[in-house]
Design an enzyme around this catalytic site. Structure first.
Site, mmCIF file in Angstrom:
data_model
loop_
_atom_site.group_PDB
_atom_site.id
_atom_site.type_symbol
_atom_site.label_atom_id
_atom_site.label_comp_id
_atom_site.label_asym_id
_atom_site.label_seq_id
_atom_site.Cartn_x
_atom_site.Cartn_y
_atom_site.Cartn_z
ATOM 1 N N ARG A 149 40.783 54.013 56.790
ATOM 2 C CA ARG A 149 40.537 54.472 55.418
ATOM 3 C C ARG A 149 39.602 55.677 55.363
ATOM 4 O O ARG A 149 38.989 55.944 54.337
ATOM 5 C CB ARG A 149 39.961 53.300 54.602
ATOM 6 C CG ARG A 149 40.967 52.176 54.453
ATOM 7 C CD ARG A 149 40.410 50.984 53.723
ATOM 8 N NE ARG A 149 41.460 49.974 53.574
ATOM 9 C CZ ARG A 149 41.259 48.668 53.541
ATOM 10 N NH1 ARG A 149 40.022 48.200 53.624
ATOM 11 N NH2 ARG A 149 42.263 47.833 53.410
ATOM 12 N N LYS A 152 27.511 51.272 49.333
ATOM 13 C CA LYS A 152 28.079 50.230 50.187
ATOM 14 C C LYS A 152 28.419 50.817 51.546
ATOM 15 O O LYS A 152 29.104 51.856 51.596
ATOM 16 C CB LYS A 152 29.342 49.656 49.534
ATOM 17 C CG LYS A 152 30.025 48.568 50.349
ATOM 18 C CD LYS A 152 31.300 48.102 49.659
ATOM 19 C CE LYS A 152 31.966 46.989 50.485
ATOM 20 N NZ LYS A 152 33.248 46.544 49.904
ATOM 21 N N CYS A 209 44.105 47.070 47.954
ATOM 22 C CA CYS A 209 44.304 46.748 49.367
ATOM 23 C C CYS A 209 44.729 45.298 49.597
ATOM 24 O O CYS A 209 45.490 45.014 50.522
ATOM 25 C CB CYS A 209 43.055 47.078 50.178
ATOM 26 S SG CYS A 209 41.552 46.281 49.604
ATOM 27 N N CYS A 258 41.013 47.235 42.949
ATOM 28 C CA CYS A 258 41.531 47.926 44.127
ATOM 29 C C CYS A 258 42.924 47.402 44.398
ATOM 30 O O CYS A 258 43.415 46.513 43.696
ATOM 31 C CB CYS A 258 40.609 47.731 45.328
ATOM 32 S SG CYS A 258 40.886 48.947 46.658
ATOM 33 N N LYS A 297 30.903 54.650 48.925
ATOM 34 C CA LYS A 297 31.448 53.589 49.787
ATOM 35 C C LYS A 297 31.866 54.232 51.107
ATOM 36 O O LYS A 297 32.778 55.068 51.154
ATOM 37 C CB LYS A 297 32.645 52.909 49.127
ATOM 38 C CG LYS A 297 33.255 51.786 49.959
ATOM 39 C CD LYS A 297 34.422 51.151 49.223
ATOM 40 C CE LYS A 297 35.040 50.017 50.014
ATOM 41 N NZ LYS A 297 36.201 49.410 49.302
ATOM 42 N N TYR A 332 26.205 37.830 49.798
ATOM 43 C CA TYR A 332 26.704 36.495 50.106
ATOM 44 C C TYR A 332 25.564 35.506 50.301
ATOM 45 O O TYR A 332 25.786 34.302 50.401
ATOM 46 C CB TYR A 332 27.598 36.555 51.353
ATOM 47 C CG TYR A 332 28.746 37.522 51.180
ATOM 48 C CD1 TYR A 332 29.884 37.153 50.477
ATOM 49 C CD2 TYR A 332 28.676 38.829 51.681
ATOM 50 C CE1 TYR A 332 30.927 38.046 50.290
ATOM 51 C CE2 TYR A 332 29.709 39.734 51.495
ATOM 52 C CZ TYR A 332 30.832 39.329 50.800
ATOM 53 O OH TYR A 332 31.864 40.225 50.585
ATOM 54 N N GLU A 372 29.241 62.466 44.871
ATOM 55 C CA GLU A 372 30.137 61.400 44.404
ATOM 56 C C GLU A 372 29.498 60.626 43.247
ATOM 57 O O GLU A 372 30.151 60.343 42.240
ATOM 58 C CB GLU A 372 30.461 60.438 45.558
ATOM 59 C CG GLU A 372 31.395 60.994 46.612
ATOM 60 C CD GLU A 372 32.860 60.777 46.260
ATOM 61 O OE1 GLU A 372 33.152 60.390 45.115
ATOM 62 O OE2 GLU A 372 33.711 61.010 47.132
ATOM 63 N N ARG A 390 37.419 41.783 55.284
ATOM 64 C CA ARG A 390 38.844 42.091 55.391
ATOM 65 C C ARG A 390 39.649 40.876 55.832
ATOM 66 O O ARG A 390 40.786 40.689 55.422
ATOM 67 C CB ARG A 390 39.054 43.273 56.335
ATOM 68 C CG ARG A 390 38.583 44.576 55.726
ATOM 69 C CD ARG A 390 38.744 45.772 56.638
ATOM 70 N NE ARG A 390 38.292 46.996 55.966
ATOM 71 C CZ ARG A 390 38.139 48.151 56.551
ATOM 72 N NH1 ARG A 390 38.412 48.269 57.846
ATOM 73 N NH2 ARG A 390 37.727 49.205 55.874
#
Length: 324
Positions: free
Chosen positions: A214, A245, A119, A117, A192, A310, A230, A202
């Site tokens: 976004r 996600k 970003c 990506c 997503k 995580y 998609e 972020r």
């Protein structure tokens, strides 16, 4: 006459024997955030127990992954400099490229996936090349292909485009094949959503947009049929695995995808989902271990084959402890 369902719930032994959904350490993919600099291992605000690592300390990360029995990792890079086009994202000496090389040096068997990506690398924080205030889809796809190729050259086993540009899976597949990397897989962030669950990430990645949001490229939170479209498109373009996600608020999407598609389904148990459980556990409101395991089990039960989380290190330990 009625059936006595409770006979199969009478004690732990029988509950374990007949459990329909099981999670294991092999189900987890563990994210890692790699930063420029040296000697850095710094806990990430909002992602307790997760760290920013500099490349020279990735041996400690690999040791922790080995100890937990985790087979796959997802690499995010945080560059030192940013610009309008995110140039550092595809440089051979970039932070992700060096991290991938180091990880494969430390453990050639570790399955290394890289986030593709822009970003984190653009000074405006959007996931592509701007045309005014709008992300230019086709021009962005060219840059994403360049980034994916640089990751493959560094030794990545799989690349994971997370930008949600139309046509990027096909472009990346063609680029990788053209340059001799047909063995490098693609995990597409296919569904997503433009979610509010991404806040801690972020902050960790320094990827907050400097203006707007976004919603013109990530999916609307109310869409279901569009998600299936998609995913179908990405599979047709050559995606080896597809992702939903976030995970917890989109279990219905995971379930529908599992019913419809034969490719592996990956769910991202995102930063906000993680942070909420951590905060509630710290306050004493919930049993953190058991709730985390319940959430992970629900994601697997919905149909996910793999879970990016995580919690991976802790959950691997809790599985050994029999917490569920």
């Amino acid at each position: 006459m009625y059936k006595r369902h409770r006979r199969l719930r009478a004690n732990g032994a029988i509950r374990d024997m007949v459990r329909e959904t099981r999670i294991s350490r092999e189900d987890f993919i563990y994210p890692v955030f790699v930063v420029e600099g040296e000697g850095i291992k710094s806990e990430i605000d909002g992602l307790e127990g997760n760290y920013h690592y500099s490349v020279d300390r990735l041996n400690e990360f690999v040791d922790s992954v080995h100890f937990a029995g985790i087979k796959g990792v997802l690499v995010f890079g945080i560059p030192e400099t940013k610009d309008e086009t995110g140039k550092s994202a595809w440089e051979g000496s970039g932070v992700v490229q060096r991290a991938v090389s180091k990880l494969k040096e430390l453990d050639p068997e570790l399955y290394v996936i890289t986030d593709v990506c822009m970003c984190q690398y653009t000074d405006h924080g959007h996931c592509g090349i701007l045309d005014g205030d709008v992300v230019d889809n086709d021009k962005t796809v060219e840059y994403l292909s360049r980034i994916a190729l640089s990751h493959a050259k560094a030794g990545a086993d799989m690349v994971a485009p997370s930008d949600m540009m139309d046509g990027r899976v096909l472009a990346i597949r063609e680029t990788l094949d053209k340059y001799g990397y047909s063995g490098v897989g693609i995990l597409s962030y296919s569904a997503k959503y433009a979610s509010s669950f991404y806040g801690p990430f972020r902050s960790a990645a320094g990827s907050k947009p400097q203006f707007g949001d976004r919603k013109t490229y990530q999916m609307d939170i109310g869409s279901v049929r569009e998600a299936m479209d998609e995913i179908a498109e990405d599979v047709a373009q050559g995606a080896d695995m597809v992702m939903v996600k976030p995970a917890l608020s989109y279990l219905d999407i995971i379930s529908k995808a599992r019913d419809r598609f034969d490719v592996p389904i990956v769910a991202y148990n995102v930063s906000g989902e993680y942070a909420m459980i951590k905060a509630a556990g710290k306050s004493g409101m919930i049993d953190e271990k058991r709730l985390a395991m319940e959430v992970l089990t629900s994601i697997k039960r919905a149909g996910a084959d793999l879970i990016i989380t995580y919690f991976a290190l802790e959950a691997s330990k809790w599985i050994e402890e029999g917490i569920i």
